[in-house]
Design an enzyme around this catalytic site. Structure first.
Site, PDB file in Angstrom:
ATOM      1  N   ASP A 143       0.820  -1.254   0.023  1.00 56.27           N
ATOM      2  CA  ASP A 143      -0.262  -0.092  -0.038  1.00 56.27           C
ATOM      3  C   ASP A 143       1.024   1.103  -0.080  1.00 56.27           C
ATOM      4  O   ASP A 143       0.428   2.389   0.192  1.00 56.27           O
ATOM      5  CB  ASP A 143      -0.938   0.004   1.090  1.00 56.27           C
TER       6      ASP A 143
ATOM      7  N   ASP B 258       5.536  -1.816   7.079  1.00 56.51           N
ATOM      8  CA  ASP B 258       4.500  -2.334   8.095  1.00 56.51           C
ATOM      9  C   ASP B 258       5.203  -3.386   9.158  1.00 56.51           C
ATOM     10  O   ASP B 258       6.307  -3.779   8.733  1.00 56.51           O
ATOM     11  CB  ASP B 258       3.346  -2.647   7.718  1.00 56.51           C
TER      12      ASP B 258
ATOM     13  N   ASP C 130      12.047   9.744  23.631  1.00 62.25           N
ATOM     14  CA  ASP C 130      12.117  10.753  22.676  1.00 62.25           C
ATOM     15  C   ASP C 130      11.942  12.159  23.564  1.00 62.25           C
ATOM     16  O   ASP C 130      10.794  12.397  24.351  1.00 62.25           O
ATOM     17  CB  ASP C 130      10.865  10.702  21.687  1.00 62.25           C
TER      18      ASP C 130
ATOM     19  N   HIS D 149      16.832   8.896  12.262  1.00 58.51           N
ATOM     20  CA  HIS D 149      15.640   9.420  11.624  1.00 58.51           C
ATOM     21  C   HIS D 149      15.668  11.011  11.476  1.00 58.51           C
ATOM     22  O   HIS D 149      14.819  11.488  10.736  1.00 58.51           O
ATOM     23  CB  HIS D 149      14.455   8.860  12.169  1.00 58.51           C
ATOM     24  N   ASP D 150      16.466  11.526  12.366  1.00 61.11           N
ATOM     25  CA  ASP D 150      16.512  12.979  12.158  1.00 61.11           C
ATOM     26  C   ASP D 150      17.524  13.687  11.716  1.00 61.11           C
ATOM     27  O   ASP D 150      17.716  14.894  11.873  1.00 61.11           O
ATOM     28  CB  ASP D 150      16.325  13.362  13.879  1.00 61.11           C
TER      29      ASP D 150
END
Length: 553
Positions: free
Chosen positions: A25, A29, A197, A327-328
């Site tokens: 999609d 996932d 976080d 990821h940052d």
């Protein structure tokens, strides 16, 4: 420190939206992650850190949580997560999740009740102030005021990050108990811990005082009054006591704003957390992590100093979490190596440089392939909230649209969030349909299929390097040995030594374009090299360009 199980882990960070799409999609996932456990096991990974998989409107790609006790439908079901945990354990891989407790989404039921009911019991779960004007002139991390008006009321809610991410009110003991119950619920599910976080934002300066403006927008960075404020230790010690100490888990804090003189509170035997990320060397190319438009020149000597300052400070108190990508951050190849981003030898040398530091190494998905930054052509190509804000702030600060786009391309968080390139097929083999974020342009060259099992590839190098640290003859020293800086004989190198009980290992990394002639009378044996060609004779070392080595005394 005494030896603890998590010190010897190899952690691999997964951005679930972009790792593997099992149902095609366009969105990665949980079943996709499960299907790639063999790949991760082959690489040598022992722990997965999975970025937020909770229900979320995805305004900030999952860091805006609308339900702490579920799984986002686009990622699968709670049963899919339980299956992943079970299958990972069979492969000898542990799972840790992101813990996001500074804020929720504005679509969380607590905040929706606040919007619907002026007298909601959850109003005190958030930071809300009465008034006809914004209470302070503080700027959020993602730009604009930290205050947003509640519709139809003379009330403002506080958000350190995006407008759709209202901050939780940690001053409220009832709210804190809700958080502790949730944390324990997840730990009871069988995960091995959390990456926590933005935890230093949970305490604010309660005087709510305006500050001198530090930008053309007339605002002042929230980090000055809403990050690592006095009194945060009370909250963090209670969080530790009510949750983490009740489980044999590991905790890794994203704790920006913590000074080296404060590390004793945050890590170590009596610290709030087990490990901490240090961003001081990650942001050496910009004025700060929230001001990309102020670019700073740097040298490898300066990078060496920042890394060694970090290593010495963390070692003094406890244990670190070593990384060059997440990821940052943009891709480390492009950020640190620049024009050499595609130079395989240089990429391997960069990987080895950080991997053999003292601490637990973290690998971000695609790093093991040597992925590079993208080059987006328009501002509308960006998905990341921070990138969109930085583009506009760059324009406001006087940059041209072309200059602003260049700056954002260099630092955009989307660089590391592009779909994982599994093959040279369309969409990088990530999905048979168009992915949620455009793939990087280099996927047809830099992909897993082109590297797994291929001699000389960056993937196979990472696999070799992991095995050498974990299972090699010098594992004890490389994992647990102390670290100390070495004198530099060039501005283009990084060097340090690892000190074990029975040996000292010297690490040299040449990022220049010329062979370095180094002297080390104690160097007796070459035990690891990122590329062939180093000569070691009578304490003299000839280290070729773009090469790193470990030598034993």
């Amino acid at each position: 420190m005494k030896k603890i199980w998590w010190q010897g882990e190899i952690v691999y960070q997964i951005y679930p939206k972009s790792f593997s799409d099992s149902n095609h999609d366009g969105i990665g996932d949980l079943k996709g992650i499960t299907s790639k456990l063999d790949y991760l096991n082959d690489l040598g990974i022992t722990m997965l850190w999975i970025c937020p998989i909770y229900p979320s409107p995805m305004d900030d790609n999952g860091y805006d949580i609308s339900d702490y006790f579920g799984v986002a439908p686009e990622f699968g079901t709670l049963q899919d997560l339980e299956e992943l945990i079970e299958e990972a354990i069979k492969s000898g891989i542990k799972i840790i999740l992101d813990l996001v407790v500074n804020h929720t989404s504005d679509e969380h039921n607590w905040f929706k009740d606040v919007l619907a009911n002026p007298n909601s019991k959850y109003k005190d779960y958030y930071v809300i102030k009465e008034g006809k004007t914004k209470p302070t002139n503080w700027r959020s991390v993602f730009g604009g005021s930290v205050w947003e008006k509640l519709p139809g009321r003379n009330e403002y809610y506080f958000h350190s990050f995006g407008q759709k991410q209202p901050d939780l009110n940690w001053e409220n003991p009832e709210l804190r108990q809700e958080i502790y119950n949730m944390v324990n619920w997840w730990l009871d599910k069988g995960i091995s811990g959390f990456r926590i976080d933005a935890i230093t934002f949970i305490k604010k300066d309660l005087t709510w005082t305006n500050l001198p403006a530090d930008g053309v927008d007339g605002l002042s960075k929230v980090t000055k009054s809403g990050r690592n404020m006095p009194g945060i230790n009370v909250f963090l010690k209670e969080l530790q006591r009510e949750t983490f100490t009740k489980h044999q888990c590991v905790t890794i804090a994203e704790a920006p704003g913590v000074g080296y003189d404060e590390l004793g509170q945050f890590i170590g035997e009596d610290g709030f957390f087990d490990m901490i990320f240090d961003f001081k060397y990650a942001d050496l190319d910009v004025k700060s992590g929230s001001e990309w438009f102020v670019r700073l020149p740097w040298t490898f000597r300066e990078l060496n100093d920042k890394i060694m300052n970090s290593q010495e400070a963390i070692q003094r108190y406890g244990w670190g979490a070593n990384f060059i990508e997440n990821h940052d951050q943009p891709r480390a190849t492009t950020k640190y190596l620049q024009k050499k981003a595609r130079n395989t030898d240089a990429v391997k040398t960069l990987g080895a440089m950080y991997f053999f530091l003292k601490g637990t190494p973290f690998i971000y998905q695609g790093q093991e392939l040597g992925m590079i930054n993208f080059a987006r052509e328009t501002a509308s190509d960006f998905n990341d909230l921070s990138s969109i804000d930085q583009y506009q702030r760059s324009i406001n600060e006087g940059l041209t649209p072309e200059e602003a786009l260049h700056i954002v391309n260099l630092r955009s968080r989307d660089n590391s969030r592009t779909p994982f390139p599994w093959s040279a097929e369309e969409n990088g083999g990530f999905s048979t349909t168009a992915p949620w974020l455009k793939v990087t342009e280099s996927y047809n060259e830099i992909n897993a299929a082109a590297q797994v099992g291929v001699d000389g590839s960056i993937y196979e190098f990472y696999k070799e390097m992991i095995d050498f640290r974990q299972h090699g003859k010098y594992s004890e020293t490389l994992v647990y040995g102390d670290i100390a800086r070495l004198p530099l004989e060039s501005d283009e190198m990084i060097a340090y030594k690892r000190i074990g009980q029975s040996e000292t290992i010297y690490a040299y990394f040449n990022f220049g374009n010329e062979t370095l002639n180094l002297s080390n009378s104690r160097a007796k044996e070459l035990i690891f090299e990122t590329a062939k060609g180093t000569k070691l004779e009578n304490g003299q070392i000839q280290l070729p360009a773009n090469t790193g080595i470990l030598v034993k005394s």
